[in-house]
Write an enzyme that holds these catalytic residues in place. Sequence first.
Site, PDB file in Angstrom:
ATOM      1  N   GLN A  78       0.840  -1.200   0.000  1.00  0.00           N
ATOM      2  CA  GLN A  78       0.000   0.000   0.000  1.00  0.00           C
ATOM      3  C   GLN A  78       0.873   1.249   0.000  1.00  0.00           C
ATOM      4  OE1 GLN A  78      -3.026   0.118   3.038  1.00  0.00           O
ATOM      5  NE2 GLN A  78      -3.691   2.142   2.416  1.00  0.00           N
ATOM      6  N   PHE A  79       1.209   1.725  -1.204  1.00  0.00           N
ATOM      7  CA  PHE A  79       2.096   2.885  -1.316  1.00  0.00           C
ATOM      8  C   PHE A  79       1.488   4.136  -0.689  1.00  0.00           C
ATOM      9  CE2 PHE A  79      -0.546   3.901  -4.902  1.00  0.00           C
ATOM     10  CZ  PHE A  79      -0.425   5.266  -5.086  1.00  0.00           C
ATOM     11  N   THR A  80       0.177   4.173  -0.511  1.00  0.00           N
ATOM     12  CA  THR A  80      -0.451   5.364   0.053  1.00  0.00           C
ATOM     13  C   THR A  80      -0.046   5.609   1.504  1.00  0.00           C
ATOM     14  OG1 THR A  80      -2.474   4.166   0.632  1.00  0.00           O
ATOM     15  CG2 THR A  80      -2.428   5.277  -1.516  1.00  0.00           C
TER      16      THR A  80
END
Length: 148
Positions: A78-80
């Site tokens: 989850q790059f967010t």
Amino acid sequence: MRAVVQRVKEAAVSVNDEQIAKIGKGMTVFVGIAAGDTIKDVDYIAEKIVGLRIFEDDEGKMNKSIQDIDGEILMISQFTLLGDVRKGRRPSFTQAAPPDEAQKLYEALVDACNQKVKTKKGQFQAQMLVYILNDGPVTILVDSNKNF
């Protein structure tokens, strides 16, 4: 590298309406890979996750690790988690690692955890639906730079 660890009774992940992984009791781990992260960050996060004592013992105290309860891990990229919202309202993701570097470290983290605990994963860079039955709820933040 950042991780959000949630204690779960069960969890699953689907891509394009097809379930690709499911676990029972254990933890769902959302992981964000930052630019500049290395295998050293992978090792730190893996050790911390596997060693977290967030499961209850016979006295109701969080005193057991995922290994102690023979639990499973569902690992979701989850790059967010690297989103920076200090300026304005739209997150900036400049702190996130480029996808090719992030995927290598994500896979290394899955492998490192899987050596100690059964670990399943989501699909890197896919639009996923994640089902979580959070137990507690218990949510722990882990950062390899020890920012929190």
